[in-house]
Enzyme design. Structure first.
Site, PDB file in Angstrom:
ATOM      1  N   CYS A 190       0.654  -1.004   0.226  1.00 50.10           N
ATOM      2  CA  CYS A 190       0.258   0.156  -0.072  1.00 50.10           C
ATOM      3  C   CYS A 190       0.607   1.535  -0.174  1.00 50.10           C
ATOM      4  CB  CYS A 190      -0.546  -0.116   1.461  1.00 50.10           C
ATOM      5  SG  CYS A 190      -2.249  -1.184   0.979  1.00 50.10           S
TER       6      CYS A 190
HETATM    7  C1  BEZ Z   1       0.899  -4.514   1.940  1.00 49.80           C
HETATM    8  O1  BEZ Z   1       0.389  -3.635   1.621  1.00 49.80           O
HETATM    9  O2  BEZ Z   1       1.754  -4.635   2.009  1.00 49.80           O
HETATM   10  C2  BEZ Z   1      -0.668  -5.549   1.807  1.00 49.80           C
HETATM   11  C3  BEZ Z   1      -1.742  -5.396   2.723  1.00 49.80           C
HETATM   12  C4  BEZ Z   1      -2.871  -6.154   3.629  1.00 49.80           C
HETATM   13  C5  BEZ Z   1      -2.159  -7.838   3.257  1.00 49.80           C
HETATM   14  C6  BEZ Z   1      -0.751  -8.303   2.679  1.00 49.80           C
HETATM   15  C7  BEZ Z   1       0.417  -6.937   2.203  1.00 49.80           C
END
Ligand code: BEZ
Length: 210
Positions: free
Chosen positions: A45
């Site tokens: 994210c």
């Molecule tokens: C991420 O943004 O890295 C992420 C968010 C939730 C689950 C897995 C990865």
């Protein structure tokens, strides 16, 4: 009942990092992208939100407003923005909704419990000035989105909403388009007086109009 292309994008009032907004009023006569991400302070994210901040001038040129959403609270978003700016070399320049009560997430069906328990998955909605949903894509949490592709789709949507063309596989702005099958050759002669290449009667390639 889940949302479908052509449905009116549900309206809502929500608190964002740039203050309270009423969604439809906020869109106004622009286009909009509403996208959800699972959680603040997560790696994928972080890269996505930073990339989108750097890409925002391209969306501005196309009169597209950007709005993020996740179920984390406002203070968390604001703290996380500092990390995004530091690591992704950007300035956070669009609002993100704090949706701890999941009102927006539920309205847009952004929580898929079998994929990601109680968090929003990665969805993208493109919404037109008529407030109708033009595109919906859902990605798994482990895969960062390709926002260049979203920009490409916006180019196609804006072009095809103004002219009687469709865009072929992997099309990019400036490349040849397809005359929509519903347009007869007689009608096409008026719309495209410079002509077209007819590969098949149903496959007529034309220079990008506009
Ligand atoms: C991420 O943004 O890295 C992420 C968010 C939730 C689950 C897995 C990865």
């Amino acid at each position: 009942m889940s949302l479908q292309l052509g449905d009116e994008a549900p309206d809502f009032t929500a608190m964002t990092t740039e203050g309270e907004i009423r969604f439809h009023d906020w869109i106004g006569s622009s286009w909009a992208i509403l996208f959800s991400h699972p959680k603040d302070f997560t790696p994928v994210c972080t890269t996505e939100l930073g990339y989108l901040a750097n890409l925002k001038p391209e969306f501005d040129k196309r009169r597209v407003k950007i709005l993020g959403v996740s179920v984390d609270p406002l203070e968390s978003h604001k703290k996380w923005f500092k990390d995004i700016e530091e690591t992704q070399k950007c300035k956070m320049n669009y609002p993100v909704i704090a949706d701890p009560d999941r009102e927006v997430a539920d309205l847009y069906d952004m929580i898929h419990p079998k994929a990601l328990d109680s968090l929003t998955v990665r969805t993208v909605f493109v919404i037109g000035p008529d407030k109708k949903i033009k595109l919906m894509i859902t990605y798994p949490a482990s895969t960062g989105r390709n926002f260049d592709e979203i920009l490409r789709v916006v180019d196609s949507l804006q072009l095809t909403s103004a002219h009687q063309v469709a865009t072929p596989v992997n099309w990019k702005s400036g490349e040849d388009c397809i005359i929509v099958p519903s347009l007869s050759n007689d009608e096409a002669k008026k719309k495209f007086p410079k002509g077209w290449r007819e590969l098949k009667p149903y496959l007529r390639m034309v220079k990008q109009p506009g």
